[in-house]
Design an enzyme around this catalytic site. Structure first.
Site, PDB file in Angstrom:
ATOM      1  N   HIS A   1       0.832  -1.195   0.000  1.00 54.36           N
ATOM      2  CA  HIS A   1       0.000   0.000   0.000  1.00 54.36           C
ATOM      3  C   HIS A   1       0.873   1.253   0.000  1.00 54.36           C
ATOM      4  O   HIS A   1       1.798   1.365   0.789  1.00 54.36           O
ATOM      5  CB  HIS A   1      -0.918  -0.012   1.219  1.00 54.36           C
ATOM      6  CG  HIS A   1      -1.899   1.084   1.239  1.00 54.36           C
ATOM      7  ND1 HIS A   1      -2.220   1.755   2.387  1.00 54.36           N
ATOM      8  CD2 HIS A   1      -2.639   1.656   0.251  1.00 54.36           C
ATOM      9  CE1 HIS A   1      -3.117   2.686   2.117  1.00 54.36           C
ATOM     10  NE2 HIS A   1      -3.386   2.646   0.826  1.00 54.36           N
TER      11      HIS A   1
ATOM     12  N   ASP B   1       7.712   7.965 -20.592  1.00 53.93           N
ATOM     13  CA  ASP B   1       8.044   8.079 -22.008  1.00 53.93           C
ATOM     14  C   ASP B   1       9.508   7.703 -22.182  1.00 53.93           C
ATOM     15  O   ASP B   1      10.212   7.422 -21.201  1.00 53.93           O
ATOM     16  CB  ASP B   1       7.724   9.483 -22.542  1.00 53.93           C
ATOM     17  CG  ASP B   1       8.474  10.604 -21.830  1.00 53.93           C
ATOM     18  OD1 ASP B   1       9.611  10.393 -21.339  1.00 53.93           O
ATOM     19  OD2 ASP B   1       7.927  11.717 -21.771  1.00 53.93           O
TER      20      ASP B   1
ATOM     21  N   TYR C   1       5.842  14.878 -21.739  1.00 51.78           N
ATOM     22  CA  TYR C   1       5.250  14.748 -20.413  1.00 51.78           C
ATOM     23  C   TYR C   1       4.324  13.550 -20.263  1.00 51.78           C
ATOM     24  O   TYR C   1       3.418  13.555 -19.438  1.00 51.78           O
ATOM     25  CB  TYR C   1       4.554  16.055 -20.000  1.00 51.78           C
ATOM     26  CG  TYR C   1       5.513  17.215 -20.061  1.00 51.78           C
ATOM     27  CD1 TYR C   1       6.501  17.362 -19.099  1.00 51.78           C
ATOM     28  CD2 TYR C   1       5.466  18.130 -21.105  1.00 51.78           C
ATOM     29  CE1 TYR C   1       7.411  18.405 -19.164  1.00 51.78           C
ATOM     30  CE2 TYR C   1       6.374  19.167 -21.183  1.00 51.78           C
ATOM     31  CZ  TYR C   1       7.348  19.305 -20.210  1.00 51.78           C
ATOM     32  OH  TYR C   1       8.258  20.326 -20.275  1.00 51.78           O
ATOM     33  N   ALA C   2       4.529  12.510 -21.037  1.00 52.00           N
ATOM     34  CA  ALA C   2       3.746  11.285 -20.924  1.00 52.00           C
ATOM     35  C   ALA C   2       4.407  10.381 -19.875  1.00 52.00           C
ATOM     36  O   ALA C   2       5.033   9.368 -20.187  1.00 52.00           O
ATOM     37  CB  ALA C   2       3.631  10.581 -22.272  1.00 52.00           C
ATOM     38  N   ASN C   3       4.281  10.819 -18.628  1.00 54.87           N
ATOM     39  CA  ASN C   3       4.847  10.112 -17.492  1.00 54.87           C
ATOM     40  C   ASN C   3       3.808  10.117 -16.374  1.00 54.87           C
ATOM     41  O   ASN C   3       3.110  11.122 -16.189  1.00 54.87           O
ATOM     42  CB  ASN C   3       6.118  10.816 -16.985  1.00 54.87           C
ATOM     43  CG  ASN C   3       7.142  10.986 -18.067  1.00 54.87           C
ATOM     44  OD1 ASN C   3       7.717  10.021 -18.549  1.00 54.87           O
ATOM     45  ND2 ASN C   3       7.369  12.223 -18.482  1.00 54.87           N
TER      46      ASN C   3
ATOM     47  N   HIS D   1       7.060  18.979 -13.525  1.00 54.41           N
ATOM     48  CA  HIS D   1       7.827  17.877 -14.114  1.00 54.41           C
ATOM     49  C   HIS D   1       9.109  17.627 -13.321  1.00 54.41           C
ATOM     50  O   HIS D   1       9.514  16.473 -13.132  1.00 54.41           O
ATOM     51  CB  HIS D   1       8.148  18.191 -15.576  1.00 54.41           C
ATOM     52  CG  HIS D   1       8.824  17.077 -16.294  1.00 54.41           C
ATOM     53  ND1 HIS D   1       8.243  15.839 -16.474  1.00 54.41           N
ATOM     54  CD2 HIS D   1      10.038  17.004 -16.886  1.00 54.41           C
ATOM     55  CE1 HIS D   1       9.077  15.045 -17.139  1.00 54.41           C
ATOM     56  NE2 HIS D   1      10.168  15.735 -17.395  1.00 54.41           N
TER      57      HIS D   1
END
Length: 131
Positions: free
Chosen positions: A20, A28, A120-122, A98
């Protein structure tokens, strides 16, 4: 041979060990990954596999209580942000810079690197519980 769920043994192992609030990152192809962090590199070429495709598969196999995205995705990659919002289906989303996301990524149990080549595809996925 495994019949259902994630076939990638490295991802499957990391997910099975999460507790948990532990975190993993789906990234990316450009996100810096610290040497001390487990790197699961799925990238084949630019765009393959995609960030969204990878996120879909992981979300199907992981209890997630919260996700974290970079503020910058809102302006510089709104299509991917919309897809993420739809995929997480009501799971709370925190937005940070970021730079803050890169710092938090160092605490993740693993970073799954995709072939995604959009900005920014994270995402940081925070493990929930199944009970």
């Amino acid at each position: 041979m495994k019949k259902n769920g994630i076939l990638n043994s490295h991802i499957s192992e990391v997910l099975s060990r999460l507790g948990h609030t532990d975190t993993i990152v789906i990234a990316d192809c450009g996100l810096p990954i610290p040497e001390e962090t487990i790197r699961i590199d799925l990238s084949l070429n630019l765009g393959t596999p995609s960030f969204i495709e990878t996120l879909q598969v992981v979300l199907a196999d992981m209890a997630v209580e919260k996700v974290t995205l970079a503020h910058e995705i809102k302006e510089l990659n709104p299509e991917v942000e919309d897809q993420v919002t739809n995929l997480v289906n009501g799971v709370p989303i925190d937005y940070i810079t970021h730079e803050e996301l890169k710092v938090l990524s160092k605490q993740a149990k693993a970073v799954i690197r995709t072939g995604e080549a959009t900005p920014y595809a994270n995402i940081i996925l925070h493990a929930g519980v199944i009970f």
